[in-house]
Design an enzyme around this catalytic site. Structure first.
Site, PDB file in Angstrom:
ATOM      1  N   GLU A 287      -3.015  10.417   9.416  1.00  0.00           N
ATOM      2  CA  GLU A 287      -1.819   9.601   9.672  1.00  0.00           C
ATOM      3  C   GLU A 287      -0.532  10.407   9.498  1.00  0.00           C
ATOM      4  O   GLU A 287       0.532   9.967   9.922  1.00  0.00           O
ATOM      5  CB  GLU A 287      -1.814   8.355   8.766  1.00  0.00           C
ATOM      6  CG  GLU A 287      -1.551   8.587   7.277  1.00  0.00           C
ATOM      7  CD  GLU A 287      -2.785   9.037   6.482  1.00  0.00           C
ATOM      8  OE1 GLU A 287      -3.802   9.422   7.094  1.00  0.00           O
ATOM      9  OE2 GLU A 287      -2.717   9.020   5.231  1.00  0.00           O
TER      10      GLU A 287
ATOM     11  N   CYS B  74      -8.068   9.636   2.015  1.00  0.00           N
ATOM     12  CA  CYS B  74      -7.691  10.199   0.711  1.00  0.00           C
ATOM     13  C   CYS B  74      -7.884   9.177  -0.411  1.00  0.00           C
ATOM     14  O   CYS B  74      -9.017   8.929  -0.811  1.00  0.00           O
ATOM     15  CB  CYS B  74      -6.275  10.767   0.784  1.00  0.00           C
ATOM     16  SG  CYS B  74      -5.999  11.989  -0.521  1.00  0.00           S
TER      17      CYS B  74
ATOM     18  N   HIS C 134      -5.406  13.421   5.608  1.00  0.00           N
ATOM     19  CA  HIS C 134      -4.476  12.388   6.079  1.00  0.00           C
ATOM     20  C   HIS C 134      -4.155  12.557   7.566  1.00  0.00           C
ATOM     21  O   HIS C 134      -3.085  13.078   7.896  1.00  0.00           O
ATOM     22  CB  HIS C 134      -3.139  12.536   5.333  1.00  0.00           C
ATOM     23  CG  HIS C 134      -3.183  12.217   3.885  1.00  0.00           C
ATOM     24  ND1 HIS C 134      -2.934  10.969   3.386  1.00  0.00           N
ATOM     25  CD2 HIS C 134      -3.425  12.998   2.812  1.00  0.00           C
ATOM     26  CE1 HIS C 134      -3.018  10.982   2.070  1.00  0.00           C
ATOM     27  NE2 HIS C 134      -3.317  12.207   1.695  1.00  0.00           N
TER      28      HIS C 134
HETATM   29  N1  GLN Z   1      -5.123  11.856  -5.917  1.00  0.00           N
HETATM   30  C1  GLN Z   1      -4.887  10.547  -5.370  1.00  0.00           C
HETATM   31  C2  GLN Z   1      -5.771   9.502  -6.025  1.00  0.00           C
HETATM   32  O1  GLN Z   1      -6.488   9.744  -6.905  1.00  0.00           O
HETATM   33  C3  GLN Z   1      -5.126  10.537  -3.869  1.00  0.00           C
HETATM   34  C4  GLN Z   1      -4.056  11.350  -3.201  1.00  0.00           C
HETATM   35  C5  GLN Z   1      -3.708  10.930  -1.812  1.00  0.00           C
HETATM   36  O2  GLN Z   1      -4.071   9.849  -1.328  1.00  0.00           O
HETATM   37  N2  GLN Z   1      -2.952  11.771  -1.165  1.00  0.00           N
HETATM   38  O3  GLN Z   1      -5.749   8.379  -5.644  1.00  0.00           O
END
Ligand code: GLN
Length: 193
Positions: A176, A78, A174
């Site tokens: 994790e 992410c 994710h």
């Molecule tokens: N939107 C977040 C960002 O720009 C990422 C979100 C997440 O890691 N759950 O970093």
């Protein structure tokens, strides 16, 4: 093998648990000496702008960039995917990334109405339940980037959400946060070894 988890912000504890559940040694990375000591790195989910700023503050930004370009196996989930991308659409003004993967990601791509959702995906011959939280998607990839998983957005367009380029792996979702170790096992067995 020692797997470092960048522990500046975000859900690094969950990644450490997944690493331990895979039977590997995981260490929290907050200093360059700890980075020097690890063989591979995980960049967690969280907030990519905050992680980049904190990496600057902790003098980790350039050392991480160098280890990545020198070939250290690295996995980003992410926010970690955003930080591994060479190019970002809808980033914050001046947002920096470590880079390394020849791809453009769109930050917060799935839109406000579906900020968080789950989807069943196929990932390297596994079927897994993927959790997306204000997730990016991959907008465009260079020739060396392999697509492992994709999802189709509400507008009917299919976008990669798990990608690999040699020693670098990134997922929009994710793993994790679920009990499924397939992505961490893939990183350890296929990318690191
Ligand atoms: N939107 C977040 C960002 O720009 C990422 C979100 C997440 O890691 N759950 O970093």
């Amino acid at each position: 093998m020692k797997i470092g988890v960048l522990a500046l912000q975000g859900d690094f504890r969950e990644h450490l648990k997944a690493v331990h559940d895979c039977g590997e040694e995981g260490i929290e990375i907050r200093r360059t000496t700890e980075l020097d000591d690890c063989d591979a790195l995980i960049i967690p989910g969280g907030e990519s702008t905050a992680i980049a700023l904190l990496a600057r503050t902790y003098d980790l930004f350039a050392p991480i960039q160098k280890r990545i370009s020198d070939g250290m196996p690295t996995y980003g989930s992410c926010a970690g995917m955003i930080l591994l991308a060479d190019r970002v659409i809808d980033g914050a003004p001046g947002q920096e990334t470590f880079g390394g993967m020849d791809m453009t990601v769109r930050r917060n791509a799935f839109g406000r109405q579906v900020d968080s959702f789950e989807a069943t995906l196929s990932f390297a011959s596994n079927s897994l339940n993927a959790v997306f939280i204000r997730a990016p998607w991959v907008e465009e990839i260079g020739q060396g980037v392999e697509v492992i998983s994709s999802v189709t957005s509400a507008s009917g367009v299919t976008h990669p959400v798990a990608v690999r380029q040699k020693h670098l792996l990134a997922t929009s979702f994710h793993p994790e946060l679920t009990h499924d170790l397939a992505v961490h096992r893939y990183f350890i067995d296929e990318v690191c070894k």
